[in-house]
Design a protein around this motif. Structure first.
Motif, short mmCIF file in Angstrom:
data_model
loop_
_atom_site.label_atom_id
_atom_site.label_comp_id
_atom_site.label_asym_id
_atom_site.label_seq_id
_atom_site.Cartn_x
_atom_site.Cartn_y
_atom_site.Cartn_z
N ASN A 167 22.38 4.64 -12.45
CA ASN A 167 23.00 5.28 -11.29
C ASN A 167 24.44 4.86 -11.20
OD1 ASN A 167 20.59 6.65 -9.91
ND2 ASN A 167 19.87 4.59 -10.32
N ARG A 170 27.22 4.52 -8.17
CA ARG A 170 26.64 4.44 -6.84
C ARG A 170 26.59 2.99 -6.37
NH1 ARG A 170 25.00 9.48 -7.33
NH2 ARG A 170 24.05 10.07 -5.38
N ARG A 224 28.07 -2.22 -7.33
CA ARG A 224 28.14 -0.92 -7.97
C ARG A 224 28.49 -1.13 -9.43
NH1 ARG A 224 32.28 1.93 -4.97
NH2 ARG A 224 33.57 0.19 -5.58
N ASP B 98 27.89 16.01 -5.70
CA ASP B 98 27.25 14.80 -6.19
C ASP B 98 27.47 14.78 -7.70
OD1 ASP B 98 25.82 12.48 -6.33
OD2 ASP B 98 23.99 13.29 -5.45
N ARG B 112 17.89 13.95 -6.37
CA ARG B 112 19.21 14.38 -5.88
C ARG B 112 19.26 15.88 -5.65
NH1 ARG B 112 23.18 10.49 -9.26
NH2 ARG B 112 21.76 8.73 -9.08
N ASP B 128 27.67 14.54 -0.43
CA ASP B 128 27.87 13.13 -0.74
C ASP B 128 29.34 12.84 -0.97
OD1 ASP B 128 25.66 11.56 -0.58
OD2 ASP B 128 24.84 12.26 -2.47
N THR B 140 28.09 7.84 -1.41
CA THR B 140 27.12 6.96 -2.09
C THR B 140 27.82 5.93 -2.95
OG1 THR B 140 26.88 8.74 -3.67
CG2 THR B 140 25.08 8.42 -2.11
N GLY B 141 28.94 6.29 -3.49
CA GLY B 141 29.69 5.33 -4.29
C GLY B 141 30.54 4.39 -3.45
#
Lengths: 229, 229
Positions: A167, A170, A224, B98, B112, B128, B140-141
């Motif tokens: 991921n 993220r 992250r 995303d 997702r 996102d 999200t990041g």
DNA sequence: ATTATTTGTCATGGAGTTCTAAAAATGGCG
DNA sequence: CGCCATTTTTAGAACTCCATGACAAATAAT
């Protein structure tokens, strides 16, 4: 099904030699004399691997890569005449997968071609191999490598890195990360354990531990994974 | 009624795999091999979601988005081969909702896809990746960028900006804003803290701090985010 | 059983963040 | 204009968060 290899070199002798030996390994070989030609051929043939000479007339290897890397992620082995050029290849953000200096032993090249193709075929979606830069995380084999060197990861470290790399980009909270490496319920208090795992991971995979490039801290949140060149 | 998903990727293996697994979730799947084709298919099929590969021959993902974003607001999940491409997605003016890096585990993608479709079906689009002008907020990041440059935000600042950008144009009271960035009860007295956060945010994101263009003061009420060019 | 490895705990210091409080500036309105 | 309410700005105190090192507990290896 046979793999396609594109050879890009202005020297006919080298092209012939490569074609001859690689054909033994049952590859389908296509050729180009310079970067410009290589672009056309690559777009049409969609090779599985490109052997790319650095110095060529018309359009050299670096210029080719700049353009082609925007279109495809085909693995590339660079062929260079001088050892000093290797620095250039690694220094610039060309995105070559491997390199070899001329004159090279044909067996060495064959081995690398095989290795890159093996890696890359596992690069398809269904594969379990995650690659970021020089790092390779093999999920089924539970093996992690940097520049081909195996780096020993503990189960928790592997599991952590697996989630983060899968991921990529993220940010995850410590609780989420803890949940992933633990089965059963987790306690809020154990949350500092993640810090320790991250520290140990960084010691193993970061070039410079004080300036983490890959495993980044997200203040007030967690961590992250990202290639923060 | 079944949702339509458009898969855009030049690699047949990936298309096949995606179609196979997403079909399990009862989506209607259509495909395209490159950006040019995707434009035709998208215009005709009007998909609810697009899975878009970044690197493709003929017309890549970026070029596709440049054209398609002017025509429709369909949510898009970008598929990228390399981690470094995430920067590009966030940096350039690509309106992706995303992203996910290849190779991905199909479960992650399914999750997702579901998330994006759920958000989009309620008329409030909660992407996102929030984008206003040159600014990009990756929720999200947990990354915020202006003109491709990462701007470091504290947790409170990020949280504040997130709420405001998500509800662009809507004015919020200080209490509401405070409640959003705090968990647990809040005190009326702490309300001035918001002013300070707003000030610090402005210092980071406003071109001219004395003439706020984005975070506007609503006298006697609170603040509002809006591109007041 | 002993050793090595791995995992988790804790205390510390330093860095980064949040909040308060008070002064200065600004806006609304008679 | 002049007043009061509101917002902006500043600085610093209080606080939270993270990296680190030392160490203990759990687990695996020999």
């Amino acid at each position: 099904m046979s793999k396609t290899i594109l050879i890009v070199d202005d020297d006919k002798k080298i092209r012939d030699m490569l074609r001859l030996y690689l054909a033994k390994d049952q590859y389908y070989i296509v050729e180009a004399l310079n970067g410009r030609e290589a672009l056309y051929v690559a777009r049409y043939e969609k090779p599985d691997l490109i052997l790319l000479d650095l110095m060529m007339p018309e359009m050299n290897g670096i210029e080719f890569m700049k353009i082609y890397r925007r279109e495809a992620n085909t693995p590339v082995i660079m062929l260079t005449a001088r050892a000093s050029e290797i620095d250039e290849i690694l220094g610039l953000e060309i995105g070559a997968d491997d390199y070899i200096t001329k004159p090279f032993i044909i067996q060495a090249l064959r081995a690398r071609v095989k290795a890159v193709l093996r890696r890359a075929s596992g690069d398809a979606v269904e594969s379990d191999v995650l690659r970021v830069g020089e790092m390779v995380l093999d999920r089924t084999g539970r093996i992690f490598k940097i520049k081909g060197e195996t780096v020993n990861l503990t189960p928790s470290e592997f599991s952590l890195l697996e989630l983060l790399m899968l991921n990529c980009g993220r940010a995850y909270s410590r609780i989420d990360l803890l949940q992933h490496i633990t089965d059963g319920p987790v306690l809020e208090s154990q949350t500092r354990a993640i810090d320790v795992h991250v520290r140990n991971l960084r010691a193993k995979i970061e070039p410079n531990c004080n300036e983490p490039r890959f495993i980044q801290t997200v203040y007030g949140m967690g961590y992250r994974f990202m290639d923060g060149d």
